[in-house]
Scaffold this motif. Structure first.
Motif, mmCIF file in Angstrom:
data_model
loop_
_atom_site.group_PDB
_atom_site.id
_atom_site.type_symbol
_atom_site.label_atom_id
_atom_site.label_comp_id
_atom_site.label_asym_id
_atom_site.label_seq_id
_atom_site.Cartn_x
_atom_site.Cartn_y
_atom_site.Cartn_z
ATOM 1 N N ASP A 10 -11.680 -14.874 19.140
ATOM 2 C CA ASP A 10 -10.721 -13.937 19.717
ATOM 3 C C ASP A 10 -9.517 -13.750 19.156
ATOM 4 O O ASP A 10 -8.908 -14.676 18.452
ATOM 5 C CB ASP A 10 -10.626 -14.625 21.191
ATOM 6 C CG ASP A 10 -9.667 -13.548 22.185
ATOM 7 O OD1 ASP A 10 -9.889 -12.328 22.049
ATOM 8 O OD2 ASP A 10 -9.068 -13.870 23.111
ATOM 9 N N ARG A 11 -9.080 -12.444 19.017
ATOM 10 C CA ARG A 11 -7.995 -11.864 18.423
ATOM 11 C C ARG A 11 -8.034 -11.952 16.908
ATOM 12 O O ARG A 11 -7.179 -11.542 16.403
ATOM 13 C CB ARG A 11 -6.570 -12.478 18.917
ATOM 14 C CG ARG A 11 -6.279 -12.313 20.473
ATOM 15 C CD ARG A 11 -5.035 -12.712 20.748
ATOM 16 N NE ARG A 11 -4.935 -12.472 22.146
ATOM 17 C CZ ARG A 11 -4.482 -13.407 22.993
ATOM 18 N NH1 ARG A 11 -4.462 -14.551 22.883
ATOM 19 N NH2 ARG A 11 -4.742 -13.186 24.500
ATOM 20 N N HIS A 18 -13.881 -3.700 17.261
ATOM 21 C CA HIS A 18 -14.924 -4.014 18.107
ATOM 22 C C HIS A 18 -15.600 -2.807 18.481
ATOM 23 O O HIS A 18 -16.847 -2.670 18.608
ATOM 24 C CB HIS A 18 -14.286 -4.905 19.337
ATOM 25 C CG HIS A 18 -13.647 -6.078 19.206
ATOM 26 N ND1 HIS A 18 -13.237 -6.873 20.279
ATOM 27 C CD2 HIS A 18 -13.710 -7.078 18.021
ATOM 28 C CE1 HIS A 18 -12.978 -8.131 19.961
ATOM 29 N NE2 HIS A 18 -13.020 -8.001 18.625
ATOM 30 N N ARG A 46 -16.535 -13.674 22.906
ATOM 31 C CA ARG A 46 -15.305 -14.057 22.293
ATOM 32 C C ARG A 46 -15.274 -15.647 22.517
ATOM 33 O O ARG A 46 -15.373 -16.065 23.689
ATOM 34 C CB ARG A 46 -13.863 -13.268 23.026
ATOM 35 C CG ARG A 46 -14.156 -11.815 22.529
ATOM 36 C CD ARG A 46 -13.132 -10.862 23.410
ATOM 37 N NE ARG A 46 -13.222 -9.799 23.397
ATOM 38 C CZ ARG A 46 -12.295 -8.939 23.300
ATOM 39 N NH1 ARG A 46 -11.001 -9.149 23.586
ATOM 40 N NH2 ARG A 46 -12.410 -7.531 23.429
ATOM 41 N N ARG A 48 -11.927 -18.716 21.943
ATOM 42 C CA ARG A 48 -10.723 -19.031 21.433
ATOM 43 C C ARG A 48 -10.819 -19.688 20.170
ATOM 44 O O ARG A 48 -11.812 -20.312 19.584
ATOM 45 C CB ARG A 48 -10.020 -20.047 22.304
ATOM 46 C CG ARG A 48 -9.997 -19.337 23.886
ATOM 47 C CD ARG A 48 -9.399 -20.538 24.784
ATOM 48 N NE ARG A 48 -9.251 -21.790 24.354
ATOM 49 C CZ ARG A 48 -9.227 -22.978 25.070
ATOM 50 N NH1 ARG A 48 -9.072 -22.822 26.339
ATOM 51 N NH2 ARG A 48 -9.084 -24.260 24.651
#
Length: 139
Positions: A10-11, A18, A46, A48
């Protein structure tokens, strides 16, 4: 039936990356499998950064992101199609996300048509003609 999952930190990538990956992967799937676009599904899953480890180190602790993909196809697809799909998905991840090729992993998962449902009916029934034609074409 073609389904793809791209497992990403994620991120680590932008929303535009994406979108581009999902769009390009859908086109790729359709081309490689000669499947109508309306059958293709692509998802980003996703994680973390502290839920992903590469070589025993989490991304939070400095490990590089290492994208992973799964591509689901009905059993009976020729090995050449499955191998091309894996190669092209890897290329997309490298080109669009800027991932290190050596870190990209992927898996093509073959599903028995009796175990895949399309609108609540087994694909073996729904796609019987297509599956039979493919079976005859495979040497």
């Amino acid at each position: 039936m073609p389904i793809a999952h791209f497992h990403l930190v994620d991120r680590a990538y932008t929303a535009e990356q994406h979108r581009e990956l999902l769009t390009a992967a859908s086109r790729c799937y359709s081309e490689v499998l000669d499947s109508p676009m309306d059958r293709v599904r692509a998802f980003i899953v996703r994680y973390r950064p502290d839920d992903v480890a590469v070589a025993g180190t989490t991304v939070t602790d400095g490990a590089p992101t290492a994208p992973y993909f799964t591509a689901i196809v009905l059993a009976g697809r020729p090995a050449s199609q499955r191998q091309e799909l894996a190669a092209r998905f890897t290329d997309l991840i490298v080109d669009i996300l800027g991932a290190q090729r050596a870190l990209v992993r992927g898996q093509i998962i073959e599903v028995d048509p009796a175990n895949w449902a399309i609108a609540g009916t087994a694909a073996a029934t729904t796609r019987a003609g297509e599956i039979a034609a493919r079976a005859q074409a495979v040497p």
